[in-house]
Design a protein around this motif. Structure first.
Motif, PDB file in Angstrom:
ATOM      1  N   GLU A  23       0.828  -1.208   0.000  1.00  0.00           N
ATOM      2  CA  GLU A  23       0.000   0.000   0.000  1.00  0.00           C
ATOM      3  C   GLU A  23       0.859   1.253   0.000  1.00  0.00           C
ATOM      4  O   GLU A  23       0.478   2.284  -0.575  1.00  0.00           O
ATOM      5  N   THR A  24       2.033   1.170   0.622  1.00  0.00           N
ATOM      6  CA  THR A  24       2.923   2.339   0.702  1.00  0.00           C
ATOM      7  C   THR A  24       3.488   2.730  -0.663  1.00  0.00           C
ATOM      8  O   THR A  24       3.969   3.849  -0.829  1.00  0.00           O
ATOM      9  N   HIS A  25       3.438   1.820  -1.632  1.00  0.00           N
ATOM     10  CA  HIS A  25       3.873   2.179  -2.983  1.00  0.00           C
ATOM     11  C   HIS A  25       3.008   3.296  -3.563  1.00  0.00           C
ATOM     12  O   HIS A  25       3.430   4.007  -4.475  1.00  0.00           O
ATOM     13  N   PHE A  26       1.790   3.429  -3.055  1.00  0.00           N
ATOM     14  CA  PHE A  26       0.839   4.399  -3.599  1.00  0.00           C
ATOM     15  C   PHE A  26       0.491   5.493  -2.592  1.00  0.00           C
ATOM     16  O   PHE A  26      -0.392   6.320  -2.851  1.00  0.00           O
ATOM     17  N   SER A  27       1.204   5.546  -1.474  1.00  0.00           N
ATOM     18  CA  SER A  27       0.775   6.376  -0.347  1.00  0.00           C
ATOM     19  C   SER A  27       0.637   7.851  -0.676  1.00  0.00           C
ATOM     20  O   SER A  27      -0.252   8.525  -0.141  1.00  0.00           O
ATOM     21  N   ASN A  28       1.489   8.393  -1.550  1.00  0.00           N
ATOM     22  CA  ASN A  28       1.446   9.828  -1.855  1.00  0.00           C
ATOM     23  C   ASN A  28       0.968  10.134  -3.273  1.00  0.00           C
ATOM     24  O   ASN A  28       1.060  11.272  -3.726  1.00  0.00           O
ATOM     25  N   LEU A  29       0.459   9.122  -3.968  1.00  0.00           N
ATOM     26  CA  LEU A  29       0.048   9.322  -5.368  1.00  0.00           C
ATOM     27  C   LEU A  29      -1.396   9.826  -5.432  1.00  0.00           C
ATOM     28  O   LEU A  29      -2.275   9.217  -6.046  1.00  0.00           O
ATOM     29  N   THR A  30      -1.629  10.966  -4.839  1.00  0.00           N
ATOM     30  CA  THR A  30      -2.989  11.500  -4.733  1.00  0.00           C
ATOM     31  C   THR A  30      -3.513  12.057  -6.056  1.00  0.00           C
ATOM     32  O   THR A  30      -4.724  12.224  -6.215  1.00  0.00           O
ATOM     33  N   ARG A  31      -2.624  12.343  -6.996  1.00  0.00           N
ATOM     34  CA  ARG A  31      -3.050  12.920  -8.279  1.00  0.00           C
ATOM     35  C   ARG A  31      -3.131  11.877  -9.399  1.00  0.00           C
ATOM     36  O   ARG A  31      -3.435  12.215 -10.537  1.00  0.00           O
ATOM     37  N   LEU A  32      -2.864  10.634  -9.084  1.00  0.00           N
ATOM     38  CA  LEU A  32      -2.808   9.591 -10.098  1.00  0.00           C
ATOM     39  C   LEU A  32      -4.175   9.383 -10.748  1.00  0.00           C
ATOM     40  O   LEU A  32      -5.179   9.191 -10.070  1.00  0.00           O
ATOM     41  N   THR A  33      -4.194   9.420 -12.078  1.00  0.00           N
ATOM     42  CA  THR A  33      -5.428   9.179 -12.831  1.00  0.00           C
ATOM     43  C   THR A  33      -5.314   7.962 -13.745  1.00  0.00           C
ATOM     44  O   THR A  33      -6.336   7.424 -14.168  1.00  0.00           O
ATOM     45  N   THR A  34      -4.078   7.538 -14.042  1.00  0.00           N
ATOM     46  CA  THR A  34      -3.859   6.398 -14.937  1.00  0.00           C
ATOM     47  C   THR A  34      -2.794   5.490 -14.354  1.00  0.00           C
ATOM     48  O   THR A  34      -1.672   5.946 -14.085  1.00  0.00           O
ATOM     49  N   LEU A  35      -3.128   4.222 -14.162  1.00  0.00           N
ATOM     50  CA  LEU A  35      -2.179   3.226 -13.677  1.00  0.00           C
ATOM     51  C   LEU A  35      -2.194   2.055 -14.648  1.00  0.00           C
ATOM     52  O   LEU A  35      -3.132   1.255 -14.684  1.00  0.00           O
ATOM     53  N   LYS A  36      -1.150   1.948 -15.476  1.00  0.00           N
ATOM     54  CA  LYS A  36      -1.021   0.862 -16.447  1.00  0.00           C
ATOM     55  C   LYS A  36       0.180   0.010 -16.059  1.00  0.00           C
ATOM     56  O   LYS A  36       1.313   0.484 -16.121  1.00  0.00           O
ATOM     57  N   ALA A  37      -0.073  -1.223 -15.678  1.00  0.00           N
ATOM     58  CA  ALA A  37       1.023  -2.061 -15.187  1.00  0.00           C
ATOM     59  C   ALA A  37       0.825  -3.533 -15.542  1.00  0.00           C
ATOM     60  O   ALA A  37       1.426  -4.403 -14.916  1.00  0.00           O
TER      61      ALA A  37
ATOM     62  N   ARG B   9       4.971  -9.577 -13.051  1.00  0.00           N
ATOM     63  CA  ARG B   9       4.800 -10.721 -12.146  1.00  0.00           C
ATOM     64  C   ARG B   9       4.660 -10.216 -10.715  1.00  0.00           C
ATOM     65  O   ARG B   9       5.371 -10.628  -9.815  1.00  0.00           O
ATOM     66  N   LEU B  10       3.733  -9.333 -10.539  1.00  0.00           N
ATOM     67  CA  LEU B  10       3.587  -8.642  -9.264  1.00  0.00           C
ATOM     68  C   LEU B  10       2.376  -9.142  -8.485  1.00  0.00           C
ATOM     69  O   LEU B  10       1.371  -9.561  -9.065  1.00  0.00           O
ATOM     70  N   ARG B  11       2.469  -9.064  -7.177  1.00  0.00           N
ATOM     71  CA  ARG B  11       1.403  -9.493  -6.277  1.00  0.00           C
ATOM     72  C   ARG B  11       0.971  -8.294  -5.422  1.00  0.00           C
ATOM     73  O   ARG B  11       1.807  -7.596  -4.864  1.00  0.00           O
ATOM     74  N   PHE B  12      -0.344  -8.066  -5.354  1.00  0.00           N
ATOM     75  CA  PHE B  12      -0.864  -6.943  -4.583  1.00  0.00           C
ATOM     76  C   PHE B  12      -2.087  -7.411  -3.807  1.00  0.00           C
ATOM     77  O   PHE B  12      -3.134  -7.681  -4.386  1.00  0.00           O
ATOM     78  N   GLU B  13      -1.944  -7.529  -2.508  1.00  0.00           N
ATOM     79  CA  GLU B  13      -3.045  -7.946  -1.653  1.00  0.00           C
ATOM     80  C   GLU B  13      -3.143  -6.996  -0.462  1.00  0.00           C
ATOM     81  O   GLU B  13      -2.727  -7.312   0.657  1.00  0.00           O
ATOM     82  N   PRO B  14      -3.689  -5.805  -0.688  1.00  0.00           N
ATOM     83  CA  PRO B  14      -3.778  -4.827   0.406  1.00  0.00           C
ATOM     84  C   PRO B  14      -4.795  -5.256   1.451  1.00  0.00           C
ATOM     85  O   PRO B  14      -5.628  -6.145   1.226  1.00  0.00           O
ATOM     86  N   ASN B  15      -4.755  -4.590   2.576  1.00  0.00           N
ATOM     87  CA  ASN B  15      -5.747  -4.821   3.619  1.00  0.00           C
ATOM     88  C   ASN B  15      -7.142  -4.545   3.066  1.00  0.00           C
ATOM     89  O   ASN B  15      -7.341  -3.628   2.260  1.00  0.00           O
ATOM     90  N   SER B  16      -8.122  -5.315   3.492  1.00  0.00           N
ATOM     91  CA  SER B  16      -9.487  -5.170   2.973  1.00  0.00           C
ATOM     92  C   SER B  16     -10.080  -3.795   3.252  1.00  0.00           C
ATOM     93  O   SER B  16     -11.031  -3.373   2.586  1.00  0.00           O
TER      94      SER B  16
END
Length: 520
Positions: free
Chosen positions: A184-198, A202-209
């Motif tokens: 989750e900290t990878h995105f902690s300050n990305l408040t202006r992000l409008t496009t995320l293309k990734a 081979r990445l895993r992302f399982e944030p807290n519910s």
């Protein structure tokens, strides 16, 4: 003046004027169009960087460091597409910097010195051959609004430094070899992000519910990540979403009700290749839906115009086609309809009159019965696949109107009658014709030999009699894969995913193949 007669120096490749007392860039050097390297560092150059550098199109090295240059970087520098080394350090430059090196042959690793470009606002290194890890110094690019490093060979982990890019609006690092866990900290300050293309890493992302993203994205592409097994709850907070791709993401869950009741109409939705279950009553999607290769059940969902592509392949949808096909508003803008490999039963309804833009229709491997409806022949189809059903009857004469048809697969049914001679006259664009495993009788019409683009002809396991026309040896497209000269006037409707699939049977072995057949 330096080089006041250019003709005497036209073969000059390297110009090194390091550590002199020049106060301006000599205009005379810009007539030396063959220069590969210009070094003017350690002088007393003042004022803006001249636009004339754009004339030195072969330039590979430009060093203007340690001067007194001011103003912004001119656009002419960005046109130097052979530039390999640029140093502007220790000057008084102002404004933001844009750097676009998309679609070149750049290789090697990203340098850690990228972090020095504090005023860099736009950086695109997409579609190159860059390898190695993403340097942590990129977190220092405090002015960066646009970053694309997609379609390279970057490896290692997704660096935490990206979470420091507070100005970032568009981030694209899809189609690389990144691996590991995203926090989750990878995105902690990305408040202006409008496009995320990734996608395609081979990445895993399982944030807290209970995680609430700090951004409101319009575009999210995380295909081929590991996001499951639960459906990503954090998407519930994305109220501006217009494009979502979470295909092949290891999700094995029931489709949540809140997602079906999304507040905005999504333009593109791709949930394919997961293990999603449950029934879907309706789909509020504007352009393209791909739910293929899941475990959805129940009747076909209601859809709304102007939906153009509906792909429901390889699920367990059941029931009739009637409501989907005969509700006139459903097919008004539909171009692609794939419901193959499901449990659809009953007859194909004869109400295709409103489907005026339909190009691709695939109903393969269902439990359909009855005859081919005549109204379907009035649609100018590119592809019709009815393989592996329980249909019968003859090919309607209305299909004389399907002059754009490139693939006709009626195999593994109970169709009968003779093979119409008009196929060779009217369906001149055919590349795949499969009538295998039916009850067709009579002889093979000689007109079949007129299908100059035909690459796959399968008439096996029928009741065909007579002699094989010798002219079949003239079907040169079966051995010649050269580009066709005809114009595909409707190829724009097939987008990026169009393919033709057919069953190639050789010596009893069945192989399904996909091919672009020179179309895209």
């Amino acid at each position: 003046p330096i080089f006041h007669q250019c003709q005497f120096y036209k073969s000059l490749l390297v110009l090194d004027l390091f550590w002199n007392r020049l106060t301006s860039v000599p205009k005379s050097i810009f007539c030396l169009h063959g220069l590969l390297s210009i070094v003017l560092s350690g002088n007393s150059l003042e004022g803006p960087i001249p636009d004339y550098f754009g004339n030195t199109s072969f330039l590979e090295v430009l060093d203007l460091s340690r001067n007194h240059l001011n103003s912004s970087i001119p656009n002419s520098l960005y046109s130097l597409n052979r530039l390999q080394f640029l140093s502007l350090s220790s000057n008084q430059l102002q404004g933001t910097i844009s750097m676009d090196m998309t679609n070149n042959q750049l290789s090697g690793h990203l340098t850690n010195q990228l972090g020095q470009f504090k005023n860099l606002s736009y950086l695109s290194l997409a579609q190159n051959k860059i390898s190695g890890p993403i340097p942590s110094s990129m977190g220092k690019l405090s002015s960066l609004k646009f970053l694309s490093v997609s379609e390279n060979q970057l490896n290692g982990t997704f660096p935490l430094c990206f979470g420091q890019l507070e100005s970032l609006e568009i981030l694209d690092f899809g189609y690389n070899l990144l691996e590991g866990v995203v926090l989750e900290t990878h995105f902690s300050n990305l408040t202006r992000l409008t496009t995320l293309k990734a996608s395609h890493n081979r990445l895993r992302f399982e944030p807290n519910s209970s995680w609430i993203p700090p951004f409101q994205c319009r575009i999210i592409e995380l295909g081929h990540w590991h996001l499951g097994p639960k459906f990503p709850q954090w998407l519930n907070f994305q109220k501006k979403l217009s494009l979502l791709d979470i295909s092949d993401a290891g999700i094995s869950d029931v489709m949540p009700t809140w997602f079906l009741n999304f507040p905005t109409q999504i333009g593109y939705l791709n949930l394919s290749n997961n293990q999603l279950t449950g029934e879907i009553s309706y789909l509020n999607v504007r352009c393209i839906v791909d739910l293929s290769s899941n475990e959805f059940t129940g009747p076909l969902p209601r859809v709304f115009p102007p939906l153009g592509h509906l792909i429901l392949s390889n699920n367990s949808f059941s029931g009739s086609l009637f409501e989907l096909v005969c509700n006139s508003s459903n097919g008004e803008w539909m171009e692609v309809l794939y419901i193959d490999r499901n449990l659809i039963s009953g007859e194909i309804p004869d109400c295709w009159n409103y489907w005026r833009y339909l190009g691709l229709l695939n109903l393969e491997s269902n439990n359909l019965i009855g005859k081919i409806p005549p109204s379907l022949g009035y649609r100018d189809l590119l592809v019709l696949n009815l393989r592996n059903n329980n249909m019968f009857g003859e090919l309607p004469a209305t299909f004389r109107n399907s002059t754009s048809l490139m693939m006709l697969d009626l195999s593994e049914n109970h169709f009968n009658g003779s093979i119409p001679a008009w196929i060779g006259d009217k369906l001149s664009m055919l590349q795949v014709l499969s009538l295998r495993s039916n009850n067709f009788g009579g002889h093979i019409p000689r007109k079949i030999c007129d299908l100059q683009y035909l690459q796959n002809l399968d008439l096996a396991h029928n009741n065909i009699s007579g002699t094989i026309p010798k002219c079949l040896s003239n079907l040169g497209a079966m051995v010649n894969r050269s580009n066709h000269s005809y114009s595909m006037h409707r190829s724009t409707i097939i987008s990026n995913f169009f393919y033709l699939s057919a069953l190639l049977v050789l010596k009893g072995r069945e192989d399904e193949y996909s091919t672009t057949l020179g179309l895209v």
